[in-house]
Design an enzyme around this catalytic site. Structure first.
Site, PDB file in Angstrom:
ATOM      1  N   ASP A 138       0.862  -1.189   0.000  1.00 23.77           N
ATOM      2  CA  ASP A 138       0.000   0.000   0.000  1.00 23.77           C
ATOM      3  C   ASP A 138       0.895   1.235   0.000  1.00 23.77           C
ATOM      4  OD1 ASP A 138      -2.698   1.277   0.303  1.00 23.77           O
ATOM      5  OD2 ASP A 138      -1.771   2.085   2.097  1.00 23.77           O
ATOM      6  N   SER A 139       0.298   2.361  -0.370  1.00 25.91           N
ATOM      7  CA  SER A 139       1.044   3.616  -0.319  1.00 25.91           C
ATOM      8  C   SER A 139       1.463   3.939   1.119  1.00 25.91           C
ATOM      9  CB  SER A 139       0.183   4.754  -0.865  1.00 25.91           C
ATOM     10  OG  SER A 139      -1.010   4.851  -0.116  1.00 25.91           O
ATOM     11  N   TYR A 189      -0.527   8.638  -2.344  1.00 24.20           N
ATOM     12  CA  TYR A 189      -0.529   8.390  -3.783  1.00 24.20           C
ATOM     13  C   TYR A 189      -1.752   9.034  -4.446  1.00 24.20           C
ATOM     14  CZ  TYR A 189       3.119   4.689  -3.834  1.00 24.20           C
ATOM     15  OH  TYR A 189       4.282   3.976  -3.772  1.00 24.20           O
ATOM     16  N   GLY A 190      -2.798   9.236  -3.642  1.00 25.91           N
ATOM     17  CA  GLY A 190      -4.094   9.639  -4.197  1.00 25.91           C
ATOM     18  C   GLY A 190      -4.088  10.943  -4.972  1.00 25.91           C
ATOM     19  N   CYS A 216      -4.078  -1.233  -2.476  1.00 22.98           N
ATOM     20  CA  CYS A 216      -4.236   0.220  -2.570  1.00 22.98           C
ATOM     21  C   CYS A 216      -5.027   0.472  -3.846  1.00 22.98           C
ATOM     22  CB  CYS A 216      -2.852   0.866  -2.661  1.00 22.98           C
ATOM     23  SG  CYS A 216      -2.875   2.640  -2.998  1.00 22.98           S
ATOM     24  N   ASN A 217      -6.140   1.148  -3.705  1.00 22.59           N
ATOM     25  CA  ASN A 217      -6.970   1.397  -4.890  1.00 22.59           C
ATOM     26  C   ASN A 217      -6.248   2.277  -5.901  1.00 22.59           C
ATOM     27  OD1 ASN A 217      -9.981   0.412  -4.541  1.00 22.59           O
ATOM     28  ND2 ASN A 217      -9.173   0.936  -2.534  1.00 22.59           N
ATOM     29  N   THR A 218      -5.530   3.275  -5.397  1.00 18.56           N
ATOM     30  CA  THR A 218      -4.876   4.213  -6.307  1.00 18.56           C
ATOM     31  C   THR A 218      -3.812   3.496  -7.132  1.00 18.56           C
ATOM     32  OG1 THR A 218      -5.259   5.855  -4.576  1.00 18.56           O
ATOM     33  CG2 THR A 218      -3.854   6.508  -6.412  1.00 18.56           C
ATOM     34  N   GLU A 245      -5.523   9.979   9.029  1.00 14.36           N
ATOM     35  CA  GLU A 245      -4.120   9.866   9.470  1.00 14.36           C
ATOM     36  C   GLU A 245      -3.826  10.773  10.657  1.00 14.36           C
ATOM     37  OE1 GLU A 245      -1.130   9.539   6.520  1.00 14.36           O
ATOM     38  OE2 GLU A 245      -2.056   7.674   5.838  1.00 14.36           O
ATOM     39  N   CYS A 299     -11.322   3.217  -1.094  1.00 11.62           N
ATOM     40  CA  CYS A 299      -9.974   3.579  -0.647  1.00 11.62           C
ATOM     41  C   CYS A 299      -9.753   2.808   0.642  1.00 11.62           C
ATOM     42  CB  CYS A 299      -9.875   5.082  -0.388  1.00 11.62           C
ATOM     43  SG  CYS A 299      -8.368   5.565   0.488  1.00 11.62           S
ATOM     44  N   THR A 300      -8.571   2.218   0.761  1.00 13.81           N
ATOM     45  CA  THR A 300      -8.339   1.303   1.878  1.00 13.81           C
ATOM     46  C   THR A 300      -8.254   2.016   3.227  1.00 13.81           C
ATOM     47  OG1 THR A 300      -5.991   1.373   1.298  1.00 13.81           O
ATOM     48  CG2 THR A 300      -7.276  -0.467   0.457  1.00 13.81           C
ATOM     49  N   HIS A 301      -8.151   3.321   3.227  1.00  8.45           N
ATOM     50  CA  HIS A 301      -8.195   4.076   4.488  1.00  8.45           C
ATOM     51  C   HIS A 301      -9.624   4.196   5.044  1.00  8.45           C
ATOM     52  CE1 HIS A 301      -4.136   5.564   3.836  1.00  8.45           C
ATOM     53  NE2 HIS A 301      -4.199   6.306   4.935  1.00  8.45           N
TER      54      HIS A 301
END
Ligand code: DGL
Length: 274
Positions: free
Chosen positions: A11-12, A43-44, A74-76, A159, A193-195
Site C-alpha cells: 500500500d502507499s 498516492y491519491g 491500494c486502490n490508487t 491519518e 480507498c483502503t483508508h
C-alpha cells in the site's frame, strides 16, 4: 523451484493494513510481507506516471524478497499502475509471478449489492480520475450506473486521528451529499480507498439508512482465497507458517505507532528501500 515465500501486500502507506487484517483473518496459514510506501504517500493526489513508477519499484522490492504473489492493497496503485505492470513489466521481469489488485475483485461482485442498479464510489482523486471503477464495473454489470466522488480530505483526517471528531462531520457530509446528489436512487456505496473503513462509523451516522455501505477488506480476502484455490501453481509458491513481517519506507517508529489503528494489533516494522 525456489522455496515458497510470503505473499507481498503493498500500500502507499497504512490503508492496506485494513485489507491485510481481513486477508489474515481469512487465510491465517499463509506468510505475509506488508510494505507501506509511507515516505512517498499519499498516492491519491499523484500523477499516473508517478504512481506507476513508485508502484513498480515496490513490486520489484517484493520480488527481490522472493515473493511470487503481490497484492496491491491500494486502490490508487491498482487503478493507475496495475494494468501496465501486469501487461508490460511482469512478462519480462517475473513471468511466473503474479501481481493482483483490489479493484477487480470488488467490481466482480459489486452488482450483487444493488437493487436499483445505481452504485456510488467514494475514493481518492486519483482513483476517481482513472475511471477504473466505472470501466471495470461495466465489464461485469453492463446495466449498472456508477457515480463517483473524490474525498481528498478523508485520508488526512484519518491519518490525524480525526475520524470520530466533530471536524470530520463536515467533510463526511460534504462528500456524501455530493455523491448522493448525483442520483437519488443510489442504493449501495463502495468505500473505494483502503483508508476509509476507519471512517465507517462517521459515514454511517450521515448515510440514509436504506443505503448499503460496502468495504473491500472481506471481499478481497475471499477473492484471494478463491484465486489460490484455482491457481495451485501460485499457491505452492506461497509459504505457510502463519508469519508476518512489516516494512515501511519511512520511519519504523512512526509506522508502528500509527499502524495499530489500521491493523487492530501492534506491529514491529523494519525500514525498506525500494
Ligand atoms: N490507500 C490508498 C487507496 O486505497 C489511499 C491513500 C493515498 O492516497 O495514498 O487509494
Amino acid at each position: 523451484m525456489n522455496s515458497p515465500k510470503a505473499i507481498g501486500i503493498f500500500d502507499s502507506g497504512y490503508g492496506g493494513l485494513t485489507v491485510l487484517r481481513e486477508i489474515r483473518a481469512h487465510l491465517p496459514q499463509y506468510d505475509y510481507i506488508y510494505m507501506g510506501d509511507n515516505a512517498r504517500a499519499p498516492y491519491g493526489t499523484r500523477s499516473f506516471d508517478t504512481v506507476y513508477r513508485y508502484t513498480l519499484e515496490a513490486v520489484k522490492w517484493f520480488f527481490s524478497h522472493g515473493c511470487s504473489l503481490v497484492i496491491l492493497a491500494c486502490n490508487t496503485a491498482s487503478a493507475k499502475a496495475l494494468r501496465t505492470i501486469q501487461q508490460k513489466d511482469l512478462p519480462v521481469m517475473e513471468p511466473g509471478s503474479k501481481v493482483l489488485g483490489v479493484i477487480r475483485p470488488t467490481t466482480e461482485i459489486i452488482g450483487k449489492f444493488s437493487l436499483s442498479g445505481k452504485v456510488g464510489i467514494l475514493a481518492t482523486k486519483g482513483t476517481v480520475q482513472s475511471g477504473s471503477y466505472p470501466i471495470e464495473i461495466k465489464k461485469f454489470y453492463p446495466g449498472i450506473q456508477v457515480y463517483q466522488q473524490a474525498c481528498p480530505m478523508w485520508v488526512p483526517l484519518i491519518e490525524n486521528h480525526e475520524q470520530d471528531s466533530s471536524g470530520a462531520d463536515y467533510f463526511v457530509r460534504e462528500y456524501l451529499n455530493a455523491l448522493l446528489k448525483q442520483d437519488q436512487d443510489i442504493d449501495s456505496i463502495l468505500l473505494g480507498c483502503t483508508h476509509y473503513p476507519l471512517l465507517q462509523n462517521k459515514i454511517m451516522q450521515w448515510l440514509p439508512g436504506d443505503i448499503k455501505l460496502i468495504s473491500q477488506g472481506k471481499i478481497v480476502a475471499s477473492s484471494l482465497a478463491d484465486y489460490l484455490q484455482r491457481h495451485p501453481e501460485i499457491d505452492q509458491k506461497c509459504s505457510k507458517n502463519g508469519e508476518i513481517s512489516f516494512y515501511t519506507t519511512d520511519s519504523p517508529d512512526d509506522f508502528d505507532l500509527q499502524a495499530s489503528f489500521f491493523y487492530g494489533e501492534s506491529v514491529r516494522s523494519s525500514h525498506a528501500v525500494p
